[in-house]
Write an enzyme that holds these catalytic residues in place. Structure first.
Site, PDB file in Angstrom:
ATOM      1  N   TYR A  14       5.614   4.628   0.924  1.00  0.00           N
ATOM      2  CA  TYR A  14       4.266   5.079   0.561  1.00  0.00           C
ATOM      3  C   TYR A  14       3.612   5.939   1.641  1.00  0.00           C
ATOM      4  CZ  TYR A  14       4.707   1.402  -2.940  1.00  0.00           C
ATOM      5  OH  TYR A  14       5.134   0.613  -3.971  1.00  0.00           O
ATOM      6  N   HIS A  19      -2.222   8.167  -2.230  1.00  0.00           N
ATOM      7  CA  HIS A  19      -2.971   6.911  -2.139  1.00  0.00           C
ATOM      8  C   HIS A  19      -3.110   6.437  -0.689  1.00  0.00           C
ATOM      9  CE1 HIS A  19      -5.007   4.191  -4.725  1.00  0.00           C
ATOM     10  NE2 HIS A  19      -4.082   3.261  -4.855  1.00  0.00           N
ATOM     11  N   TYR A  65      -1.152  -5.008  -0.325  1.00  0.00           N
ATOM     12  CA  TYR A  65      -1.207  -3.807  -1.151  1.00  0.00           C
ATOM     13  C   TYR A  65      -2.668  -3.476  -1.434  1.00  0.00           C
ATOM     14  CZ  TYR A  65       3.775  -3.564  -1.452  1.00  0.00           C
ATOM     15  OH  TYR A  65       5.096  -3.428  -1.112  1.00  0.00           O
ATOM     16  N   ASN A  67      -4.733  -3.240  -3.867  1.00  0.00           N
ATOM     17  CA  ASN A  67      -5.655  -4.041  -4.670  1.00  0.00           C
ATOM     18  C   ASN A  67      -6.024  -5.381  -4.035  1.00  0.00           C
ATOM     19  OD1 ASN A  67      -3.149  -5.140  -5.090  1.00  0.00           O
ATOM     20  ND2 ASN A  67      -3.360  -5.365  -7.295  1.00  0.00           N
ATOM     21  N   ASN A 113      -9.091   0.536  -6.887  1.00  0.00           N
ATOM     22  CA  ASN A 113      -8.764  -0.884  -6.744  1.00  0.00           C
ATOM     23  C   ASN A 113      -8.975  -1.426  -5.333  1.00  0.00           C
ATOM     24  OD1 ASN A 113      -8.161  -1.337  -9.441  1.00  0.00           O
ATOM     25  ND2 ASN A 113      -6.061  -0.638  -9.197  1.00  0.00           N
TER      26      ASN A 113
END
Length: 185
Positions: A14, A19, A65, A67, A113
């Site tokens: 990631y 994001h 993560y 959220n 989120n």
């Protein structure tokens, strides 16, 4: 004392995704203050600390993560007894085109989120540095778009935005938030 949170997802896969623009930004800011991150399992985050002009700055990257970001935020906020007005969250925003930045205090989470998770544990009266990553094209799924790497041309533009945040970060330390807001646009 201020707390600066960069939002993103843990893991190399990631690292350069849209994001994770919050992680990218906070790493550059911490580096500017010669501060490096170390993992603090009790806080569910990587943390870096420094002092600039007599003011302590705590930088965190949640290791949960996106959220579940609130889990690390509430742990650090509680441990250091930080007022939400002294919390700054850097995050991606699909409602802003790539390279656009907006600063605001309080407000809604815009469906993000990570912000939802933070709002759930500390309320929404904290500062947000929204970094535009643009919207997906051609009916691409939003989650798929955010979890894909920047195109090279987008990455270069996004780094220009991050540089504006880094170059004006001292204004936050001086509590010149309106001036910071105007300089980063």
């Amino acid at each position: 004392m201020i707390l600066v949170i960069g939002l993103g997802n843990p893991g190399k896969e990631y690292q350069y995704t849209r994001h994770n623009i919050g992680f990218i930004a906070i790493e550059k800011i911490a580096n500017q203050y010669n501060s490096s991150f170390s993992t603090k399992k009790q806080f569910n985050c990587e943390i870096a600390e420094t002092i600039s002009d007599g003011q302590k700055i705590i930088f965190i990257k949640p290791t949960t993560y996106m959220n579940l970001s609130g889990k690390s935020v509430i742990s650090v906020k509680t441990y250091y007894n930080i007022n939400p007005a002294k919390i700054f969250v850097i995050h991606d925003d699909i409602d802003l085109e790539t390279c656009r930045i907006k600063f605001k205090t309080g407000g809604g989470n815009g469906g993000h989120n990570g912000l939802k998770s933070i709002d759930g544990v500390i309320g929404n009266n904290y500062n947000r540095i929204r970094v535009g990553v643009g919207r997906p094209k051609n009916n691409q799924d939003v989650a798929d778009y955010l979890l894909n790497n920047f195109l090279q041309s987008e990455y270069e533009i996004a780094m220009q935005a991050i540089d504006r945040i880094v170059n004006n970060f001292d204004l936050i330390l001086e509590n010149k938030l309106e001036k910071f807001k105007n300089k980063i646009v």
